[in-house]
Every structure is written in structure tokens, then in C-alpha cells.
Design a protein around this motif. Structure first.
Motif, PDB file in Angstrom:
ATOM      1  N   ALA A  21       0.807  -1.219   0.000  1.00 39.86           N
ATOM      2  CA  ALA A  21       0.000   0.000   0.000  1.00 39.86           C
ATOM      3  C   ALA A  21       0.839   1.266   0.000  1.00 39.86           C
ATOM      4  N   ALA A  22       2.104   1.183   0.403  1.00 44.11           N
ATOM      5  CA  ALA A  22       2.959   2.368   0.359  1.00 44.11           C
ATOM      6  C   ALA A  22       3.065   2.890  -1.068  1.00 44.11           C
ATOM      7  N   PHE A  23       3.192   1.998  -2.029  1.00 45.62           N
ATOM      8  CA  PHE A  23       3.299   2.381  -3.442  1.00 45.62           C
ATOM      9  C   PHE A  23       1.991   2.991  -3.933  1.00 45.62           C
ATOM     10  N   ASP A  24       0.902   2.247  -3.812  1.00 45.38           N
ATOM     11  CA  ASP A  24      -0.390   2.756  -4.288  1.00 45.38           C
ATOM     12  C   ASP A  24      -0.811   4.004  -3.516  1.00 45.38           C
ATOM     13  N   GLY A  25      -0.493   4.024  -2.216  1.00 45.14           N
ATOM     14  CA  GLY A  25      -0.875   5.168  -1.393  1.00 45.14           C
ATOM     15  C   GLY A  25      -0.144   6.434  -1.768  1.00 45.14           C
ATOM     16  N   LEU A  26       1.151   6.311  -2.093  1.00 43.43           N
ATOM     17  CA  LEU A  26       1.897   7.511  -2.474  1.00 43.43           C
ATOM     18  C   LEU A  26       1.421   8.039  -3.822  1.00 43.43           C
ATOM     19  N   ILE A  27       1.078   7.141  -4.735  1.00 40.18           N
ATOM     20  CA  ILE A  27       0.511   7.585  -6.015  1.00 40.18           C
ATOM     21  C   ILE A  27      -0.794   8.337  -5.776  1.00 40.18           C
ATOM     22  N   LEU A  28      -1.661   7.746  -4.984  1.00 42.22           N
ATOM     23  CA  LEU A  28      -2.967   8.355  -4.724  1.00 42.22           C
ATOM     24  C   LEU A  28      -2.820   9.711  -4.041  1.00 42.22           C
ATOM     25  N   ALA A  29      -1.888   9.810  -3.107  1.00 42.55           N
ATOM     26  CA  ALA A  29      -1.704  11.063  -2.374  1.00 42.55           C
ATOM     27  C   ALA A  29      -0.981  12.108  -3.207  1.00 42.55           C
ATOM     28  N   HIS A  30       0.125  11.706  -3.840  1.00 44.65           N
ATOM     29  CA  HIS A  30       0.965  12.675  -4.542  1.00 44.65           C
ATOM     30  C   HIS A  30       0.351  13.157  -5.854  1.00 44.65           C
ATOM     31  N   HIS A  31      -0.282  12.249  -6.590  1.00 41.38           N
ATOM     32  CA  HIS A  31      -0.797  12.611  -7.914  1.00 41.38           C
ATOM     33  C   HIS A  31      -2.280  12.957  -7.922  1.00 41.38           C
TER      34      HIS A  31
END
Length: 686
Positions: free
Chosen positions: A75-85
Motif C-alpha cells: 500500500a505504500a506504493f499505491d498510497g503515495l501515487i494516490l496522495a501525490h498525484h
């Protein structure tokens, strides 16, 4: 709450992959492109894949993020995409990778493909092999639909895994996973770019100056680090190929054989040690080796400088990590990457190449090591507040083993280090008020914090010489032996001990080395004689190991807080401390498979594992209580770190210290204590 599975597929190519870059760098890189995402809105419904425009509409208008739980694998990967982009944050993250670390073990191999096979929920596809190097515009319609099926399959597998794993996870542990993911996906800490640039430059300059002073400047560029153009008779901006722009020749110090030859050229015969991996003799050139410590303290300036040069060349931690943090800071706030249940004892470990668990504080021998913490700050208008568990493992050991006198001393706030030093030295020791008692007090501290976990005289002797628990190196001498009233006869009458002293890697002559070891051996014996309940607790662990081998249930520890199962110990948080495939050999020696190799298990080590795990559980519970009130931005094994508005800092510190000094409901009688500080950066009061 609505529970949704999510998975992103993104552009990747040569030099731009998660295997060659950190997750943070990959997601925040200008080359980033979302190919598609898939969402699964119910476990019994198929996942749906969508391109960016459709995804943006869904996340903006069709999802109530305050009432949504997202499920992802890593979830760190998907979460950073969702938050950053996309600027979106769910109410909670469920991460199947983190849950697998707890349920299967952090070394079990917890990729989605392996988990799907292990839990028999399906098969992960291989569409990414042909997607390599493809931008969205490069996909044909057929390829896009095939990739969509692959993306949906990943989401559906992850959702199925979550449905299996969630019932096996205590509620608080799920909250800890969410907290861990949010430290990464919603970062608050800020990297001071100017300080980090200075750290990189000053570390390079320090190494260059050291090597230049020893005559190891690059012979091609004369230390300039730049290519010299004979046609123009000038240095260019092109780095010198011979020294890679460093201006110095590092090769003689990077090679152990060449460094050994350098030492011999100045009349020093290098010490050797037995390699832990090959069993062969190798040079004792690690900074932590006592032989290297002796070289660093050598009275000869040249020898000392050579040793410093070797350590400088081999240690790139300040330079490389400062550069890594600088790169992160240039992209935005610093995501704190931690691996939930990254260690066998349930502790968090560092992740994504940044390892916030291992940032050095003040070190009188290596002041440059504090640079990174100095360079990581609270956001504008905020302060960093840190609360630190005091003597947590020592307190837990005394409490769980029933060492009531030591537990009482902790409970009453007495100076247990000075008290034990008083026993050792045969006179009153007050390390806090009497300057001359500082070293005896440190001896008491190291004894209380280390000897309860089975340290033998040989290992402890080495630790004292190289600097135990971050203290300066300490060598015991004849005066110490006399002061402590130690009778050396038993040690001297042991040929085995004398042979080990003789083979010990150290620049000390045999007699000084022998005296040092005799004193350490006596210290350990006095500790064990004083802490008899802890020794009895060690003895109990043989029964615990046998119970784990057979699958018998034994309840043990203070108030029966632990119980054995087949190959595990069930801990107070509801998770097992695992020892997979635990067995005893014909000689009665126990070992288990840690995911890579068979690892020995013996009573004192088991006590250390149990204590470390219990301490992790205590700090984790406290962190959740703190997180209910203020935002936790980072943590280590012993402390919890938050960032709050400046006006609230002192009140927050008072609250956090109170929480971390409060005994958990399952640990009646455990005396806890904490301290803390308020500062602008992570170095804080350390």
C-alpha cells in the motif's frame, strides 16, 4: 465503511523501475505516468479497470474518502501515487504485504504471486513483461484490454488475501499498519536542502583532505578532480576519469589487501579475525573491530591517520544518505518509509533505502554522523516532539523474570546503574553527582542493559574495547582488577579461556588483554549472582523451547502473558513470535528456519527475543494512544516522534511522556518511564 481494493499500473522502463529506484523517487519522478488503475468495490464483485480521466472522476465524485478503507498489496506504493498525484487519502489502509509479514514472517517471501499461491486464491499474471517501456500511447486496444484484465486480477487476488488475513490480525495491529503507511504517504518532515548539500560537500572534502595529507592525491589531475586539457593547458569541468572526480586515489584504502600492505609499510602487522560467513581468516578492518579501534587510537599520528582514511573510504553512509535525503527534499516533504513487522521480533525496520530507524545522533568520535538528523526538520511553524522510552527492555526483563528487587528499584526511580556499579566496585557509586564515578557508572549501565541477554566474557570484552552501547572504548586494567577485588586464579587455570584470549583480534599485548578479559568475566559473574531470578528465567526457556518443538502449551512470564504453540510463542498483542520448523538435533541444540537459513536458538537469546518483542508491543500501544491525539510522523524502536504547531509543543511533550510512562493493562506491576524533548530538527536533545 466502504471497503475498496485498488491497484495501479504505471509506466516503467530501463533505468526507471522500482527495482532500480526507491518507491518515493519512482512515484515523484517527472517520468511517472499512470497507465491505468483498477478498483474493486465489493469482495463478490469483479474489479473494474479505468484510465486516468475516468479514475479522476471516480476518486473526485464517487468515493467518500472519510468513510473508505482501501486494500492494496504494498500500500505504500499505491498510497503515495494516490496522495501525490491525486491528493486523496482514505480513512484507513489495509496492506496485505504488511499483514503477510506478521502472519507468514517477514522473510517468507510475500510478493503477491507467492501469497496467491500460498493461500490458493489464484494465479498472478505476467503481463508486465511485455508492458516494459510502453507509454499509454504505445498500447494497442487489444494490449490495453489484456493489461486491464491483468490489473483487475491483481486487485481481486489482493482483496481475497485481505479477506483471509484480516480475521487473523488484531485490530490494533491493523491500526499500526495504517499508521505506518500514512507516515510514508502523507509526509510532514522537511529536509533542509542547504544543510544536506553542505553535508555532502563537507564529507567529500573531509575525505579528500585526509587522503591528500597522506600523499594519496590523484596523480593524473593532481588532486583537482577534473580533466586537464593539454591543448588549452587548463582544467575543464569534465571529471577526471582516473579518480572519478574525487581528486584522490581511494583504491589502496578500499582494498583490504592493499590497506594491509600500507600498514606493513609503516611497521604495523594487521590483525585478522574469523569470517562469520566463510569461517576463514580475514583482516579485522571493520570500524567496530577492536583491532581497528586500536589503530584509530594509536599514539602514532601516521597509523591513526591511515586507519581514519580506511574508515572514511569504506564508510559512505553520511555522503550517500545525505545525497539521498537531498534528492528527496528537492521533490517535497520526506516520506518516512518503515517496514511493519520487518524484524523477527515484530519491530519495524527501515525501508525504501532511507532507513529512518538508523539515523545517528551525537557521537564524539564521529561528529559528522549527526548531520542527517540536523538536516531533517519540522514544517514551518511547527516543532518536533519526541518521547523516548527509558530503559524499556531492562525494565521488561526484570519484570517478566520476577527479579523483584530490580523491578522495585526501577519503580522507585533509583539509579540502578550506580547501584549495580556499587556492587561491582565494592563502594558507593554515584555516576550523576560524582565526576570520578562516571566510568564505573557506565560499567554499571552496560552491565544492566547487556548482561541480561547472555553476553559471555569474550563478546563482552570485545564490546567494551570497541565501545559498548555507543560509549567510548573502555579497557580494564590491573588497577580495576585490584579495585574490584577480583581473584584471577579461576580464569588463569582455564586453558580454553587463555587460548581464546590469545586468539582475540586486538593490538593490546597479551597481558593487558588478559587482564581486561578477567575483569569482564568477573563483571558477568557478579551480574548473574546478583540477578538470580533472571538466571532462573533463562533456565525456564529450555522448557519453552521443548514446548514449541512438541506443540505443548506452556503459560509463562509475569501474569502468564505468554504461551507456547507449535513453533511459536503467543504474545500479549495476539500475534505469534514465530520460530518456524523449530527442532533439536542429536546433541540437543535447538534451531529454526528463519526464511534463509537455520538459526540457533538458546535460552538467553530466546529471552532477548521475548523482551524485544514485548518492548515493541508496549511502544506500539503507546504510539497508537499518541496518534489518537496528535499526528505521528516517525518512530524508532524506543521513541515516538510527532510534529505539532509550536505553541502546542510543550503540552504535547507532557502528554506523550505521560502516555509512555503508563503501564499497559496486560502488564500490571511493570514500571515504565519516559523522557523527551522539543526541537526544530530530529537531532533534538540528543
Amino acid at each position: 465503511m466502504e471497503v475498496i481494493g485498488i491497484d495501479f499500473e504505471t509506466y516503467f522502463a530501463s533505468g526507471y523501475t522500482l527495482s532500480s529506484m526507491s518507491c518515493e523517487a519512482y512515484v515523484r519522478d517527472p517520468r511517472f505516468e499512470m497507465i491505468m488503475a483498477s478498483l474493486q468495490f465489493r469482495g463478490d464483485a469483479p474489479a473494474q479497470w479505468m484510465l486516468r480521466d475516468k479514475f479522476e472522476h471516480v476518486v473526485e465524485h464517487e468515493i467518500d474518502w472519510s468513510d473508505t478503507v482501501l486494500i492494496a498489496q504494498n500500500a505504500a506504493f499505491d498510497g503515495l501515487i494516490l496522495a501525490h498525484h491525486f491528493g486523496k487519502h482514505p480513512a484507513m489502509w489495509i496492506d496485505t504485504l504488511s499483514m503477510a509479514n506478521a502472519i507468514c514472517g517477514p522473510r517468507a517471501g510475500n510478493s503477491l504471486a507467492k501469497l496467491a499461491e500460498r493461500f490458493k486464491v489464484g494465479v498472478k499474471g505476467e503481463a508486465t513483461k511485455w508492458a516494459f517501456g510502453k507509454r499509454l500511447a504505445d498500447f494497442t486496444k487489444e494490449q490495453l484490454f489484456e493489461y486491464g484484465r491483468y490489473c483487475c486480477n491483481d486487485t481481486e487476488l489482493t482483496y481475497k488475501l485481505a479477506e483471509i488475513m484480516i480475521p487473523q490480525m488484531p485490530a490494533d495491529e491493523l491500526k499500526l499498519i495504517d499508521l505506518t503507511i500514512n507516515m510514508f504517504t502523507t509526509p510532514a518532515l522537511v529536509g533542509d536542502q542547504e544543510k544536506l548539500r553542505d553535508a555532502v560537500a563537507s564529507e567529500r572534502a573531509r575525505k579528500k583532505e585526509l587522503l591528500m595529507s597522506l600523499g594519496y592525491g590523484c596523480k593524473v589531475c593532481n588532486g583537482e578532480g577534473k580533466y586537464f586539457d593539454l591543448a588549452t593547458d587548463q582544467f575543464t569541468s569534465i571529471p577526471c576519469k582516473t579518480c572519478d572526480g574525487a581528486g584522490v586515489d581511494k583504491k589502496p584504502f578500499a582494498s583490504s589487501d592493499k590497506f594491509a600492505a600500507i600498514l606493513r609499510s609503516v611497521g604495523v602487522e594487521p590483525e585478522t579475525k574469523t569470517s562469520n560467513t566463510t569461517g576463514e581468516q580475514i583482516y579485522a578492518f571493520a570500524r567496530t573491530d577492536s583491532a581497528m579501534q586500536s589503530l584509530l587510537d594509536d599514539p602514532d599520528d601516521v597509523v591513526r591517520a591511515l586507519a581514519e582514511a580506511r574508515c572514511a573510504v569504506k564508510s559512505t553512509i553520511v555522503e550517500t544518505r545525505a545525497q539521498r535525503f537531498l534528492n528527496m527534499a528537492e521533490r517535497g516533504p520526506l516520506p518516512v518509509a518503515l517496514k511493519y513487522h520487518g524484524a523477527h521480533t515484530m519491530r519495524w525496520s527501515g525501508s525504501d533505502g532511507s532507513n529512518f530507524q538508523n539515523l545517528s545522533g551525537q557521537n564524539s568520535n564521529r561528529p559528522e554522523m549527526a548531520t542527517l538528523k540536523k538536516s531533517i526538520s519540522a514544517p514551518l511553524g511547527h516543532k518536533i516532539v519526541c518521547a523516548d522510552s527509558s530503559q524499556g527492555e531492562a525494565r521488561l526483563l526484570a519484570w517478566q523474570a520476577g527479579q523483584h528487587d530490580l523491578t522495585a528499584a526501577f519503580s522507585q526511580g533509583r539509579d540502578v546503574y550506580s547501584e549495580f556499579a556499587s556492587v561491582v566496585y565494592g563502594r558507593p557509586i554515584d555516576r550523576k553527582r560524582v565526576k570520578e564515578d562516571h566510568i564505573p557508572g557506565q560499567v554499571g549501565k552496560i552491565s544492566i542493559l547487556s548482561f541480561g541477554f547472555g553476553a559471555g566474557w569474550y563478546r563482552a570484552s570485545m564490546e567494551f574495547l570497541k565501545g559498548a552501547l555507543g560509549n567510548p572504548p573502555l579497557q580494564f586494567k590491573q588497577s580495576d582488577m585490584d579495585m574490584m577485588g577480583i581473584d584471577p586464579s579461576a580464569f588463569l587455570n582455564s586453558p580454553k579461556k587463555l587460548a581464546r584470549v590469545d586468539s582475540m583480534p586486538s593490538r593490546l599485548e597479551f597481558n593487558p588483554r588478559l587482564i581486561h578479559c578477567i575483569v569482564v568475566d568477573a563483571l558477568i559473574k557478579r551480574y548473574r549472582a546478583k540477578q538470580q531470578a533472571i538466571m532462573d528465567y533463562w533456565a525456564l526457556q529450555d522448557q519453552v523451547i521443548d514446548a514449541m518443538v512438541s506443540g505443548q502449551e506452556i503459560v509463562f512470564g509475569a501474569h502468564g502473558i505468554m504461551r507456547t504453540g507449535k513453533g511459536c510463542i503467543w504474545m500479549p498483542n495476539g500475534l505469534p513470535l514465530r520460530y518456524p520448523h523449530l527442532e533439536r538435533d542429536a546433541e540437543g541444540n535447538a534451531s529454526y528456519f528463519d526464511g534463509r537459513a537455520r538459526t540457533k536458538l538458546y535460552p538467553s537469546l530466546l529471552v532477548e527475543n521475548e523482551t524485544q518483542c514485548l518492548h515493541r508491543i508496549v511502544v506500539a500501544e503507546q504510539m497508537l494512544q499518541i496518534a489518537d491525539v496528535v499526528r505521528v510522523v516517525s518512530m524508532t524502536h524506543d521513541d515516538v516522534i510527532v510534529a505539532v504547531p509550536e505553541a502546542a509543543a510543550e503540552l504535547t511533550l507532557e502528554f506523550m511522556v505521560k502516555v509512555m510512562s503508563t503501564t499497559p493493562s496486560w502488564a500490571a506491576g511493570l514500571p515504565l518511564a519516559a523522557e523527551g524533548w522539543v526541537a526544530d530538527n530530529l537531532l533534538g536533545g540528543k
